[in-house]
Design a protein around this motif. Structure first.
Motif, PDB file in Angstrom:
ATOM      1  N   ILE A 237       0.862  -1.186   0.000  1.00  0.00           N
ATOM      2  CA  ILE A 237       0.000   0.000   0.000  1.00  0.00           C
ATOM      3  C   ILE A 237       0.892   1.227   0.000  1.00  0.00           C
ATOM      4  CG2 ILE A 237      -1.809   1.202   1.281  1.00  0.00           C
ATOM      5  CD1 ILE A 237      -2.470  -1.756   2.331  1.00  0.00           C
ATOM      6  N   SER A 238       0.643   2.131  -0.941  1.00  0.00           N
ATOM      7  CA  SER A 238       1.559   3.254  -1.168  1.00  0.00           C
ATOM      8  C   SER A 238       1.735   4.160   0.043  1.00  0.00           C
ATOM      9  CB  SER A 238       1.103   4.071  -2.373  1.00  0.00           C
ATOM     10  OG  SER A 238      -0.178   4.614  -2.146  1.00  0.00           O
ATOM     11  N   ASP A 239       0.740   4.263   0.915  1.00  0.00           N
ATOM     12  CA  ASP A 239       0.835   5.145   2.083  1.00  0.00           C
ATOM     13  C   ASP A 239       1.697   4.575   3.211  1.00  0.00           C
ATOM     14  OD1 ASP A 239      -0.856   6.837   0.755  1.00  0.00           O
ATOM     15  OD2 ASP A 239      -2.645   6.220   1.850  1.00  0.00           O
ATOM     16  N   PHE A 240       2.093   3.306   3.109  1.00  0.00           N
ATOM     17  CA  PHE A 240       2.806   2.639   4.195  1.00  0.00           C
ATOM     18  C   PHE A 240       4.034   1.925   3.659  1.00  0.00           C
ATOM     19  CE2 PHE A 240      -1.676   2.845   5.235  1.00  0.00           C
ATOM     20  CZ  PHE A 240      -1.649   3.430   6.485  1.00  0.00           C
ATOM     21  N   SER A 241       5.135   2.037   4.384  1.00  0.00           N
ATOM     22  CA  SER A 241       6.356   1.342   3.965  1.00  0.00           C
ATOM     23  C   SER A 241       6.282  -0.143   4.306  1.00  0.00           C
ATOM     24  CB  SER A 241       7.582   1.966   4.628  1.00  0.00           C
ATOM     25  OG  SER A 241       7.470   1.896   6.032  1.00  0.00           O
ATOM     26  N   GLU A 242       5.516  -0.501   5.317  1.00  0.00           N
ATOM     27  CA  GLU A 242       5.376  -1.895   5.748  1.00  0.00           C
ATOM     28  C   GLU A 242       4.338  -2.611   4.889  1.00  0.00           C
ATOM     29  OE1 GLU A 242       4.011  -4.332   9.789  1.00  0.00           O
ATOM     30  OE2 GLU A 242       4.067  -2.155   9.795  1.00  0.00           O
ATOM     31  N   GLU A 243       4.721  -3.790   4.366  1.00  0.00           N
ATOM     32  CA  GLU A 243       3.748  -4.596   3.639  1.00  0.00           C
ATOM     33  C   GLU A 243       2.833  -5.307   4.627  1.00  0.00           C
ATOM     34  OE1 GLU A 243       5.778  -7.261   0.953  1.00  0.00           O
ATOM     35  OE2 GLU A 243       5.752  -5.746  -0.624  1.00  0.00           O
TER      36      GLU A 243
END
Length: 165
Positions: free
Chosen positions: A69-75
């Protein structure tokens, strides 16, 4: 609270559908890969920018999706648990969990013991139709991504069960 509607076309072979708001304004376009391995979905915002990429694991005993998700660095990973009755899912990443009846698409998504969104399936509709309510709009794309992934897993199971009968 924000309300969204996800409605898939009954006989859609293109694996494309929209997610709209209460006034039927398109907020997201979802596009699935037709014949790619692994199966994936891209979710686009109204400007045509990919806001989430969902990838289905190929070699996994039980269904598993990785959500970028583009808003979060964590998958985020959505993993189906082994159960004898109704399917249950674990969410790995962002401190999320699901409560409720996932198979009937009536469930709540919780983060840190706080409800961030919930999903209810409309049963008298001609196609798969879901009301999505989002209480924490900063996690809107996460909630939408989870609903798309769970719906795909549910559809695959239904197709598999129908084929074995």
């Amino acid at each position: 609270m924000k309300k969204l509607l996800m409605k898939q076309h009954l006989f859609s072979f293109s694996e494309k559908f929209d997610i709209t708001d209460d006034n039927e304004n398109v907020l997201y376009n979802v596009s699935g890969s037709m014949f790619s391995i692994p199966k994936y979905f891209d979710i686009f915002n109204t400007h045509g920018v990919v806001v989430a990429h969902l990838s289905h694991a190929v070699f996994s005993f039980l269904p598993k999706f990785t959500l970028a998700i583009s808003d979060f660095s964590e998958e985020v990973e959505l993993v189906q648990r082994f159960t004898f009755l109704r399917p249950k899912f674990d969410i790995e990443g962002l401190g999320l969990r699901i409560d409720g009846d996932v198979w009937d698409m009536n469930f709540t998504i919780i983060k840190n013991n706080r409800k961030i969104g919930y999903v209810n399936q409309r049963w008298l509709a001609m196609s798969s139709t879901y009301d999505i309510s989002i209480e924490d709009e900063s996690l809107e794309t996460v909630v939408v991504s989870l609903v798309v992934a769970i719906d795909y897993i549910k559809a695959q199971r239904h197709t598999h069960v129908s084929a074995t009968n």
